[in-house]
Scaffold this motif. Structure first.
Motif, PDB file in Angstrom:
ATOM      1  N   LEU A 106       0.824  -1.211   0.000  1.00 39.45           N
ATOM      2  CA  LEU A 106       0.000   0.000   0.000  1.00 39.45           C
ATOM      3  C   LEU A 106       0.857   1.259   0.000  1.00 39.45           C
ATOM      4  N   GLY A 107       2.043   1.180   0.597  1.00 37.60           N
ATOM      5  CA  GLY A 107       2.963   2.320   0.551  1.00 37.60           C
ATOM      6  C   GLY A 107       3.382   2.641  -0.877  1.00 37.60           C
ATOM      7  N   GLN A 108       3.581   1.622  -1.686  1.00 41.56           N
ATOM      8  CA  GLN A 108       3.925   1.855  -3.093  1.00 41.56           C
ATOM      9  C   GLN A 108       2.749   2.449  -3.864  1.00 41.56           C
ATOM     10  N   VAL A 109       1.541   2.018  -3.542  1.00 38.81           N
ATOM     11  CA  VAL A 109       0.354   2.606  -4.174  1.00 38.81           C
ATOM     12  C   VAL A 109       0.253   4.080  -3.805  1.00 38.81           C
ATOM     13  N   TYR A 113       0.268   7.333  -6.421  1.00 40.74           N
ATOM     14  CA  TYR A 113      -0.963   8.049  -6.692  1.00 40.74           C
ATOM     15  C   TYR A 113      -1.259   9.245  -5.799  1.00 40.74           C
ATOM     16  N   VAL A 114      -0.526   9.445  -4.717  1.00 42.34           N
ATOM     17  CA  VAL A 114      -0.792  10.585  -3.838  1.00 42.34           C
ATOM     18  C   VAL A 114       0.310  11.618  -4.051  1.00 42.34           C
ATOM     19  N   LYS A 119      -0.937  15.950   1.585  1.00 39.59           N
ATOM     20  CA  LYS A 119      -1.663  14.712   1.278  1.00 39.59           C
ATOM     21  C   LYS A 119      -0.793  13.481   1.522  1.00 39.59           C
ATOM     22  N   ILE A 120       0.471  13.578   1.201  1.00 35.77           N
ATOM     23  CA  ILE A 120       1.379  12.448   1.418  1.00 35.77           C
ATOM     24  C   ILE A 120       1.527  12.165   2.907  1.00 35.77           C
TER      25      ILE A 120
END
Length: 158
Positions: A106-109, A113-114, A119-120
């Motif tokens: 999920l960190g790679q996603v 995309y963020v 936001k990051i």
């Protein structure tokens, strides 16, 4: 339909072609001028926005990639071990490995995309919270219920 213009009018930097000063160039009228230059500007923006520091981040990224691959191989090996020899050690190891695997994935996603500093930071905080809740929930399930290995075996038996 095509528009006919002089080749010398296409040269914008003041360089005139030697042999083709009066030659005509046929260019489609349907392509607007601003869309022809946009890919160059887009690639210039992409390449200028990347802040690559190869000396410091290169080794860390390589080690992280290696750790991800080792965890994936470990998860592949833990499947048969969990099937043939279920127990608390395997249950807690699976809880940790599955949580870490999901956290990195999920960190790679999020990385892909963020965008934007705020936001990051918010997405990473939410990811850490989700990973913590996941690991805590799996450990709670292992301690107070049958455990991950036996739960999967019960699901397969029905």
């Amino acid at each position: 339909m095509a528009a006919v213009i002089r080749l010398s009018s296409v040269c914008r930097r003041g360089i005139k072609p030697l042999f083709y000063q009066s030659t005509l160039l046929v260019r489609p009228l349907a392509v607007p001028h601003k869309h022809q230059e946009q890919p160059y500007l887009l690639t210039a923006r992409i390449h200028s926005s990347q802040n690559l520091q190869a000396s410091s981040n290169s080794k860390a990224a390589s080690l992280h990639w290696t750790a991800e691959r080792m965890l994936s191989v470990l998860l592949l090996a833990m499947g048969p071990v969990a099937y043939f020899n279920p127990g608390p050690v395997i249950d807690y190891s699976l809880a940790a490995a599955l949580t870490l695997h999901g956290h990195w994935g999920l960190g790679q996603v999020l990385t892909d995309y963020v965008h934007g500093d705020t936001k990051i930071k918010m997405a990473n905080a939410a990811l850490f919270l989700l990973s913590t809740i996941t690991f805590t929930g799996l450990c709670y399930f292992n301690y107070n219920d049958v455990g991950i290995c036996k739960a999967v075996a019960l699901l397969w038996s029905k």
